[in-house]
Design a protein around this motif. Structure first.
Motif, PDB file in Angstrom:
ATOM      1  N   SER A   1     136.576  33.989  36.693  1.00 34.00           N
ATOM      2  CA  SER A   1     136.012  32.721  37.164  1.00 34.00           C
ATOM      3  C   SER A   1     137.081  31.697  37.447  1.00 34.00           C
ATOM      4  CB  SER A   1     135.029  32.187  36.109  1.00 34.00           C
ATOM      5  OG  SER A   1     135.724  31.939  34.899  1.00 34.00           O
TER       6      SER A   1
ATOM      7  N   PRO B   1     135.292  31.079  42.653  1.00 29.84           N
ATOM      8  CA  PRO B   1     134.069  31.231  41.862  1.00 29.84           C
ATOM      9  C   PRO B   1     133.927  30.157  40.784  1.00 29.84           C
ATOM     10  CG  PRO B   1     135.204  33.333  42.131  1.00 29.84           C
ATOM     11  CD  PRO B   1     136.145  32.274  42.585  1.00 29.84           C
TER      12      PRO B   1
ATOM     13  N   ARG C   1     132.867  27.130  42.438  1.00 31.65           N
ATOM     14  CA  ARG C   1     131.779  27.469  43.354  1.00 31.65           C
ATOM     15  C   ARG C   1     132.017  26.839  44.727  1.00 31.65           C
ATOM     16  NH1 ARG C   1     127.862  30.111  41.062  1.00 31.65           N
ATOM     17  NH2 ARG C   1     126.382  29.711  42.769  1.00 31.65           N
TER      18      ARG C   1
ATOM     19  N   PHE D   1     126.021  31.918  47.999  1.00 38.47           N
ATOM     20  CA  PHE D   1     127.249  31.974  47.207  1.00 38.47           C
ATOM     21  C   PHE D   1     127.211  33.170  46.261  1.00 38.47           C
ATOM     22  CE2 PHE D   1     130.106  31.112  43.753  1.00 38.47           C
ATOM     23  CZ  PHE D   1     131.176  30.460  44.328  1.00 38.47           C
TER      24      PHE D   1
END
Length: 775
Positions: free
Chosen positions: A5, A18, A21, A37
């Motif tokens: 992430s 990620p 986002r 997404f």
């Protein structure tokens, strides 16, 4: 492998984060819906394999039931976000019949890959070839494709009217008033309106928009169709008075409301259109000035009801109401065009042709109008469907000029696509591709957010005609995705049907039937009886080729029953011809002759002279089989005289070939040679190559029968280039044996026997024995 992430994923000109986002292209932030997404992230995580559609839905839409159309739309948005498209598939590749795969190389992976250049990813080569092909084919046109309408441009999406009166008597207003409103605004000439058929597909896929969903629906309408405004309307009744209320939403979040009160729906609609066009910057008196209909509310209602039937696909019902409107109006109106279009859809060719000609003869040539351009397009379609290519070309070229002068870019795209179909029919494939490229540009300038699926569908038909099956598969996939993205399930079913046809051409017969049946299931699900019949006709051909004659007869009979329900004479005639072919193959010759006669009468009734000639050729073949050569010759001579005079090349070529067959049966070898040579010469002149292989085999055999090896040699050489088929192998073996090479003749026949066991006959076995014995 799951991406961290905290790591930023880089590919092409994109940075995908990620953790935050976020997606950036060339450093610019790209807005992404949460679901899109999540879809993109999941495809990246699973990039080393193709991911099944069900798996994607279970992961990205966990706990929800979603349609395949919703997934296709999300894929479209993901591709657009990363600068990809269904045409190039450089980032997200479609794996037909399975799902999707992320195929772009991540930046870090690309650096590693340079150290081992001999380990190229298997997905890269076909992707590169596909992209190169599309770019070479359509040039710069693809690069122009917009995602949104230009700033300040008005493109209005008019939704179906909601009937809140609790009175089914007003159900016709749902599509009838929507279609009437579209006519009223477009006739004004200043504002662009989304096509009613596209609106219906959107509603079928997404549901009826309302005030709560208006903003989200308009965003999607903007992305897919370039819409800038959304018009919602509903009809209520209170104390005997009708109220037509509207809400006009724009992409910038603004909206306007209004209500019209009165006793008659079409009068209320005209008042609403004056208000809406004024708000959008058009003429405030547009609805008074247009000449769609007359002032009589009864006639306006009849027209609106007819439009509703037409938009529902009930053209037989629509014709009756539109006939009332035509009879009540002194001048040519939009109702005349709608009547002609319904007649065309039903295969009433003579009536449709007369109606379109009446429109063109009556309307003034200046100024150029949308109605005149559409009439040329409709008439050109009639000419194409009835085999009159030269007349179609002239009519469509004129229609193109009118559409361009009127600034009707969508109609221009439609006409260019039909010109491409006509070019394909006369085997000018380069011209057809060039015309489709121009159609792409026309649709682009009309602010269509997605390339219409009929363009790659037409390209696929060209590819199949040229035997380029890999390219055909690519284009059919593009067409299928375009239709799914716009919720066009009817054309989705058509593309699945075409995929089945492609599988048959590829020799993958076992894969064809499931595709036809999947197409049939969609047609049944959406209640499209006419579409079901067309697929049953295709299944009849498939079953007949597989020698499943009972299944073929059943499918063709059901297709004819459906066509009769719709009173579609063209479809009835076609289904009856398919039934006749199945009966003929099954040995039911009397039934086949009766069915062919009925099919011929139907084709003659609708003025489809090309297909009349084709049925006459089938009847002549039956005469030959019955040894009634005089009758066969008379039929063929009549067909030849007519088709050569009318430049109907395909049936003319088939008739020439059959004339050779008849001469051969009559013992007239010189006449047979002359007929077969004329057939091949006409094929060279016209480019209609469908019977070239078959005629070449026959002519080569005649020369071999006469012992004329010198005349047979160039023909055998051309057959060698066409590949190995039963007919080619038989001729090559005969030629080798007569030339004194018995060993080569035996080798070729053994290849034939092992490769085409189903086609091996007792005569072939006798020939092989003769070649072995040298007798």
């Amino acid at each position: 492998m799951s991406e961290s992430s905290s790591s930023v994923i880089r590919f092409d000109d994109c940075e995908f984060d990620p953790g935050r986002r976020e997606l950036r292209r060339n450093g610019e932030l790209v807005p992404l819906e949460p679901r899109v997404f999540a879809l993109l992230l999941y495809l990246i995580e699973q990039r080393h394999q193709a991911v099944d559609k069900d798996e994607i839905q279970d992961t990205v839409w966990a706990g929800m039931i979603v349609s395949e159309t919703a997934l296709a739309r999300a894929i479209m948005k993901a591709r657009r976000a990363v600068g990809d498209s269904a045409e190039t598939q450089a980032v997200i590749r479609t794996v037909h019949g399975h799902g999707y795969q992320f195929v772009a190389t991540l930046i870090s992976e690309e650096e590693t890959a340079t150290e081992t250049p001999d380990r190229e990813s298997p997905s890269m080569l076909p992707r590169a070839l596909a992209a190169a092909f599309v770019i070479a084919l359509l040039g710069f046109a693809w690069t122009l494709w917009p995602g949104k309408a230009p700033a300040g441009a008005v493109h209005l999406a008019i939704m179906p009217v909601q009937n809140l009166t609790d009175d089914s008597e007003y159900d016709w207003t749902r599509l009838g008033l929507m279609g009437f409103a579209t006519d009223l605004i477009t006739q004004g000439g200043e504002l662009s309106v989304m096509r009613s058929s596209d609106v219906i597909r959107f509603v079928e896929t997404n549901g009826q928009p309302d005030e709560d969903s208006a903003a989200e629906d308009l965003d999607e309408l903007r992305d897919v169709y370039g819409a800038s405004h959304l018009l919602l309307t509903h009809l209520e009744r209170s104390a005997g008075t009708l109220r037509l209320s509207y809400a006009l939403h724009s992409v910038d979040g603004q909206f306007e409301r209004g209500t019209m009160v009165g006793a008659e729906p079409t009068s209320l609609l005209r008042g609403m259109i004056r208000s809406v066009t004024s708000l959008l910057g058009g003429q405030a008196d547009t609805a008074r000035e247009i000449t769609v209909l007359v002032e009589d509310p009864f006639i306006n209602e009849a027209y609106s009801r007819g439009l509703a039937f037409s938009l529902e696909g009930r053209c037989s019902d629509a014709l009756e109401l539109l006939e009332v409107v035509k009879s009540a109006t002194e001048s040519i109106t939009r109702a005349h065009y709608e009547w002609a279009s319904c007649a065309r859809i039903l295969g009433h060719w003579q009536e449709a042709e007369a109606a379109f000609l009446e429109i063109l003869d009556t309307l003034p040539e200046e100024p150029a109008t949308s109605l005149r351009a559409r009439a040329h397009h409709g008439l050109g379609t009639v000419y194409i469907r009835t085999g009159r290519g030269d007349a179609a070309q002239k009519t469509l070229e004129t229609g193109l000029e009118v559409a361009q002068q009127a600034g009707e870019r969508v109609v221009e795209g439609m006409v260019l696509t039909n010109l491409a179909i006509n070019a394909k029919d006369r085997r000018d494939h380069d011209e057809a591709r060039a015309l489709l490229a121009r159609a792409t540009v026309a649709y682009t300038e009309a602010r269509r957010g997605i390339l219409p699926g009929n363009i790659p569908a037409a390209l696929a038909n060209i590819d199949m005609a040229e035997g380029k099956f890999d390219q055909a598969e690519l284009h059919l996939t593009q067409a299928l995705e375009a239709f799914r993205a716009t919720g066009d399930r009817r054309n989705e079913a058509m593309m699945l049907n075409n995929f089945g046809y492609l599988r048959r051409l590829q020799g993958r017969i076992g894969e064809a039937e499931p595709l036809h049946l999947e197409s049939l299931a969609i047609r049944r699900d959406i209640g499209d009886r006419v579409g079901q019949g067309r697929i049953l006709g295709m299944l009849s051909i498939l079953y007949e080729n597989e020698r499943r004659y009972d299944d073929a007869i059943t499918a063709a009979s059901e297709a004819f029953e459906i066509a009769s329900e719709a009173n579609d004479k063209l479809f009835m005639a076609t289904a009856m011809a398919q039934l006749a072919q199945a009966e003929f193959s099954s040995g039911a010759l009397d039934d086949a002759r009766s069915s062919y006669a009925e099919s011929r009468a139907l084709f003659e009734e609708i003025g489809d002279t090309s297909r009349v000639a084709q049925v006459d050729i089938r009847l002549a073949r039956m005469d030959v089989q019955d040894d009634n050569l005089a009758s066969a010759r008379e039929r063929v001579d009549n067909v030849l005289a007519f088709t050569l005079r009318e430049a109907l090349h395909e049936p003319a070529i088939e008739a020439m070939e059959l004339a050779g067959d008849i001469a051969l049966r009559q013992g007239d070898t010189a006449g047979a040679i002359n007929a077969y040579q004329q057939t091949l010469e006409h094929i060279d002149e016209t480019g209609f190559v469908v019977t070239e292989y078959r005629t070449t085999v026959k002519l080569a055999n005649v020369f071999l029968d006469n012992g004329d090896l010198a005349a047979a040699e160039p023909l055998v050489g051309s057959l060698i280039e066409s590949g190995e088929t039963p007919g080619v192998l038989r001729v090559r073996a005969r030629y080798a044996y007569l030339r004194g090479d018995a060993d080569r003749a035996v080798e070729l026949m053994e290849t034939f026997k092992s490769t085409f066991a189903d086609d091996w006959t007792e005569a072939d076995a006798a020939a092989l024995d003769r070649y072995r014995d040298g007798g």
